[in-house]
Design an enzyme around this catalytic site. Structure first.
Site, PDB file in Angstrom:
ATOM      1  N   CYS A   1       0.267  -1.703  -5.262  1.00  0.00           N
ATOM      2  CA  CYS A   1      -0.589  -0.751  -4.538  1.00  0.00           C
ATOM      3  C   CYS A   1      -1.367   0.108  -5.526  1.00  0.00           C
ATOM      4  O   CYS A   1      -1.565   1.309  -5.298  1.00  0.00           O
ATOM      5  CB  CYS A   1       0.230   0.106  -3.582  1.00  0.00           C
ATOM      6  SG  CYS A   1       1.702   0.861  -4.300  1.00  0.00           S
ATOM      7  N   GLY A   2      -1.769  -0.506  -6.634  1.00  0.00           N
ATOM      8  CA  GLY A   2      -2.592   0.202  -7.604  1.00  0.00           C
ATOM      9  C   GLY A   2      -1.823   1.324  -8.292  1.00  0.00           C
ATOM     10  O   GLY A   2      -0.650   1.194  -8.622  1.00  0.00           O
TER      11      GLY A   2
END
Length: 294
Positions: free
Chosen positions: A89-90
């Site tokens: 998720c970055g």
């Protein structure tokens, strides 16, 4: 130099990865819609509870409820860190963990040096990071976002409230990602306890006048735990929505990067194939010339 077989293998691997990231993006988009709706729907109720407590605090003796009274000296602090259970998720988890470290270092540096900061982790990523670095993690809820329920938020809120009432901590701070938009989450650090410190400077009269039955004091005793439970639940819903938005963005970027990598690999494959054909033609011509010369 990579052979044709090596390049074909890489192209196949990148295509498989691209299919996975594209599927994960679609799943995150579907989850985001539900998570966003849940977070937005929780805001009005949480806001109204806070407004009512703000009005009530002007009509009752706040010392009757320990969670409404700010303590002069903060000697022990509880930090509730809300992260995700899964990666991909970055920079979602990295950014919120850095904020928590910055809050502890800059705002409560003396307590950190004295080892007077306790941490409660909601989510596996924050717990995995902090426990490997000798932080004082007193409670952890890994896997909480796999099946998010109000009961878990209530348990976290009750645990924090119990520590505050018993005097084990003098302040409770929650560090979490607030859902703002798909492109930009809002990193937040909010004081959960004492409740009074959250309402500093708020014009309680602006919320309107109420008639309280049976009495403001008895209503406060009921609303305070509801308020704390609701705030923790809202923060977890906000974090869940922000996580899905971050994952959708990360998977979209990964899919686009895979597309660009495939383009470059195809160019490399075509060049290598042309070079191999040219080499074969050169060898054929050289062989023919040698036969004619013989």
């Amino acid at each position: 130099m990579a052979t044709l077989k090596d390049i074909r293998t890489r192209i196949k691997g990148v295509k498989s990865t691209q299919q996975v990231t594209k599927a994960m993006k679609m799943v995150a988009a579907a989850k985001l819609r539900r998570a966003q709706d849940a977070a937005i729907q929780a805001r009005p109720y949480a806001g109204k509870l806070k407004e009512m407590l703000g009005s009530l605090s002007t009509k009752v003796d706040t010392t009757l409820n320990p969670m409404l009274s700010a303590r002069e000296n903060v000697e022990n602090l509880l930090v509730i860190l809300v992260t995700s259970d899964r990666g991909l998720c970055g920079a979602f988890n990295t950014n919120i963990i850095k904020l928590a470290q910055r809050v502890m270092r800059e705002e409560y540096g003396n307590l950190e040096k004295q080892g007077r900061i306790k941490i409660l982790c909601a989510g596996s990523k924050g717990y995995d990071f902090l426990r490997k670095r000798d932080y004082n993690v007193v409670k952890a809820y890994p896997g909480v976002f796999q099946a998010l329920h109000f009961d878990v938020a209530k348990e976290i809120a009750e645990y924090a409230a119990d520590m505050y009432v018993r005097g084990e901590v003098d302040k409770v701070v929650v560090v979490y990602n607030e859902f703002k938009s798909v492109l930009s989450p809002n990193l937040r650090s909010e004081v959960l306890l004492p409740i009074m410190s959250e309402r500093a400077g708020v014009d309680t009269a602006a919320g309107g006048e109420y008639i309280y039955e049976p009495s403001p004091a008895s209503i406060v005793d009921v609303l305070v735990p509801k308020h704390i439970n609701t705030q923790v639940w809202r923060m977890m819903l906000e974090s869940n929505a922000a996580e899905q938005a971050a994952r959708m963005g990360a998977m979209d970027s990964a899919t686009e990067n895979a597309k660009e990598l495939l383009r470059q690999l195809n160019i490399s494959y075509n060049r290598a194939r042309q070079a191999a054909i040219t080499t074969e033609l050169t060898e054929i011509v050289a062989g023919a010339d040698a036969l004619q010369g013989g």
